[in-house]
Motif scaffolding. Structure first.
Motif, mmCIF file in Angstrom:
data_model
loop_
_atom_site.group_PDB
_atom_site.id
_atom_site.type_symbol
_atom_site.label_atom_id
_atom_site.label_comp_id
_atom_site.label_asym_id
_atom_site.label_seq_id
_atom_site.Cartn_x
_atom_site.Cartn_y
_atom_site.Cartn_z
ATOM 1 N N PRO A 79 8.196 27.769 -24.531
ATOM 2 C CA PRO A 79 8.338 28.186 -23.142
ATOM 3 C C PRO A 79 8.758 29.645 -23.057
ATOM 4 N N ASP A 105 10.427 30.734 -17.917
ATOM 5 C CA ASP A 105 9.889 29.443 -17.528
ATOM 6 C C ASP A 105 10.728 28.288 -18.061
ATOM 7 N N ALA A 112 9.001 24.740 -18.051
ATOM 8 C CA ALA A 112 8.201 24.333 -19.203
ATOM 9 C C ALA A 112 9.094 23.804 -20.320
ATOM 10 N N LEU A 149 10.134 20.311 -19.394
ATOM 11 C CA LEU A 149 9.029 19.383 -19.618
ATOM 12 C C LEU A 149 8.896 19.042 -21.103
ATOM 13 N N ALA A 150 9.017 20.056 -21.933
ATOM 14 C CA ALA A 150 8.917 19.827 -23.374
ATOM 15 C C ALA A 150 10.076 18.965 -23.863
#
Lengths: 422, 157
Positions: free
Chosen positions: B25, B29, B32, B35-36
């Motif tokens: 990321p 961000d 991101a 999300l990861a």
């Protein structure tokens, strides 16, 4: 299993130090229901092991605390597990179960439990406490293990999720009500209004996950789905290119955020078929001044009586009501001595004598038998239809002409005469 | 110096570093990264294997995630979650410790642990997962994480 236990032991060392400042005096986790009497979070990892579960299945198959009833104490060689539930778990909102003896599990074994085992199902919100009974080291959260009248300590599950808030919404949104919002002789248009989500449970345990989307499409004559789409809001779908007798249907389903969907809500319609044209309006009569004969070289005035007017016809064909209008559009006068002359309306109707009529004509020669005088009135036809719950149209259906009976109009030649000599 | 570290990290990522971690990321961000991290936690709970958490979690969040995975491993239980969709419903916090709240739609079930019982069916679920991140070692790591109960959910617009 052994590898997992070793791993768990290592992790617990770290977590224990990490959570040294955890608030063991906390009286509740998650929702507003307080802890039941005798519940002892000491030695557990609350609040880190508190969790909540949201689902649409009242049997809560994803209950994390369902295969977590281990016999973990070598002394006395078994564990007795208790549960306490608040909320709508047995068909009554705001319920409280009290501590329920769930099972006694021998050391090294594991027991299973879920709501269905008691014939229960969750609607709206339920808060669950699971604890093992403290047979051997009473007094951890208050005296009571050995004959005291004080509540015994129900020790929060250590290796599971001792406190879980369940939120179950198994109820779909309000069903959408698609309607015909437009129709033409070649198309049908559908739409529908927004809907609200409906929740599950009632009272303080009511829970609604919230509306999510519509799934909609149209079919024509039962054929394959067309314009299939998921949309967050209502939309307008038009079945175009239809012919008389075709049946177009819209299909709409509403879903909440957990996937609870309504049944297929439908509305169907057919393109409007033009009605049969109305009968021709009765022709008016032609009137002329001077009468009964005109004079060559001098204007004669013409008019129609009764004056043409817009006519309206109402018809019903099945469930569709039609209104057909015939509106005068033009008048073409034929004076019998040349090319017809067109007039607009209302000028073309003329005015009755003694008013000056805009329809005037002078003949250049006499006619003892009379010039045939007539007028042709052209009507513009249109129609509207009431289908479903609204009027659609107007749509043109061409023109219709009515010609008056011809009137023979004699014309004399004026003879100059000497009236006197001065 | 930080730019140099970031550049080195980017080069390492481009060369296939960080094992099975998702795409690195960017500094700007954290969504991101969240999300990861959610992916990594889902994988860890599904396999009862915490080895993939280190590149995404740190501090308290890492220890608690390891605890949860270790508890599952100790009982032979796994949480299977089939992801259907995710979106960030809230971003906030500070520049140094941004907060990201993900709404996660999935079907999930718990398998194993029972006395030979058949796996239960999958159940639809929606949850909101709050992650507070910090920039550490050239990447965003989740420092604190929590499953939010519905009364604490962020509204979905």
């Amino acid at each position: 299993m052994r590898r997992g236990a070793v791993l768990l032991g290592g992790v617990l060392l770290g977590v224990t130090s990490l959570l040294a400042t955890r608030d063991v005096a906390a009286s509740s986790w998650g929702s507003s229901y307080g802890d039941p009497y005798g519940f002892c979070p000491l030695y557990s990892y609350l609040p880190a092991t508190y969790t909540s579960v949201v689902t649409n299945d009242p049997s809560v198959p994803n209950n994390p605390e369902r295969d977590t009833f281990w016999g973990i104490h070598a002394d006395p060689g078994y564990d007795t597990w208790y549960g306490f539930w608040y909320g709508d778990y047995a068909g009554r909102p705001g319920d409280a179960s009290g501590w329920v003896d769930m099972m006694t599990v021998p050391y090294g074994s594991v027991g299973h439990w879920n709501f269905g085992d008691y014939g229960w199902s969750v609607h709206g919100h339920v808060k669950q406490y699971v604890a093992y009974y403290n047979w051997t080291f009473g007094g951890s959260c208050g005296v009571g293990a050995y004959g005291s009248t004080d509540p015994p300590p129900y020790m929060a599950d250590v290796y599971g999720w001792p406190v879980v808030d369940f939120y179950v919404d198994s109820v779909p949104p309000d069903p959408p009500a698609p309607v015909i919002s437009g129709v033409t002789p070649a198309s049908v248009t559908f739409s529908w209004a927004p809907v609200s989500d409906r929740g599950d449970g009632s009272g303080a345990d009511y829970f609604a996950i919230g509306f999510d989307h519509f799934l909609s499409w149209i079919t024509v004559n039962g054929g394959p789905a067309q314009q299939y789409a998921a949309t967050p809001a209502p939309r307008t779908l038009t079945a175009a290119g239809l012919r008389a007798g075709d049946v177009a249907c819209v299909h709409v389903l509403a879903y909440d955020r957990l996937g609870n969907g309504t049944g297929d809500q439908q509305a169907c319609g057919s393109p409007l078929a033009p009605p049969a044209p109305p009968p021709p309006p009765p022709p008016p009569a032609v009137f002329i001044n001077p009468w009964p004969a005109g004079l060559a070289g001098l204007d004669s005035w013409y008019w129609l009586s009764p004056r043409p007017r817009t006519l309206t016809y109402v018809r019903a064909v099945g469930a569709t009501s039609y209104v057909i209008s015939a509106a005068p559009q033009a008048v073409t006068w034929s004076f019998g001595d040349g090319r017809p002359v067109g007039y607009g309306v209302p000028a073309g109707y003329g005015y009755a004598y003694p008013a000056v009529s805009p329809v005037a004509h002078s003949y250049q020669g006499q006619s003892a038998t009379g010039y045939p005088v007539s007028a042709t009135i052209t009507y513009a036809l249109s129609w509207m239809a009431f289908a479903g719950s609204a009027w659609f149209g107007p749509y043109s259906m061409g023109t219709e002409s009515v010609t008056t009976a011809a009137v023979a109009y004699p014309v004399r030649q004026a003879q100059p005469e000497i009236a006197s000599f001065g | 110096m930080r730019a140099l570290v970031l550049a080195m990290v980017l080069v390492a990522a481009a060369c296939g570093g960080f094992g099975g971690a998702a795409a690195l990321p960017a500094r700007q961000d954290p969504v991101a990264a969240a999300l990861a991290a959610d992916d990594a936690l889902r994988l860890a709970l599904g396999r009862a294997d915490a080895s993939g958490l280190d590149g995404h979690f740190t501090g308290r969040a890492l220890l608690l995630a390891r605890l949860e995975v270790a508890q599952l491993a100790a009982r032979g239980v796994r949480r299977e979650e089939v992801l259907e969709g995710r979106r960030a419903v809230h971003t906030g916090g500070s520049e140094a410790t941004p907060e990201v709240v993900l709404e996660i739609r999935a079907h999930q079930r718990w398998t194993g642990g029972g006395a030979g019982a058949a796996p239960p069916p999958f159940a639809a679920t929606v949850r909101q997962w709050s992650a507070v991140l910090e920039w550490s070692g050239g990447r965003w790591l989740v420092r604190n994480a929590a499953e939010l109960p519905p009364p604490q959910w962020w509204p979905v617009t």
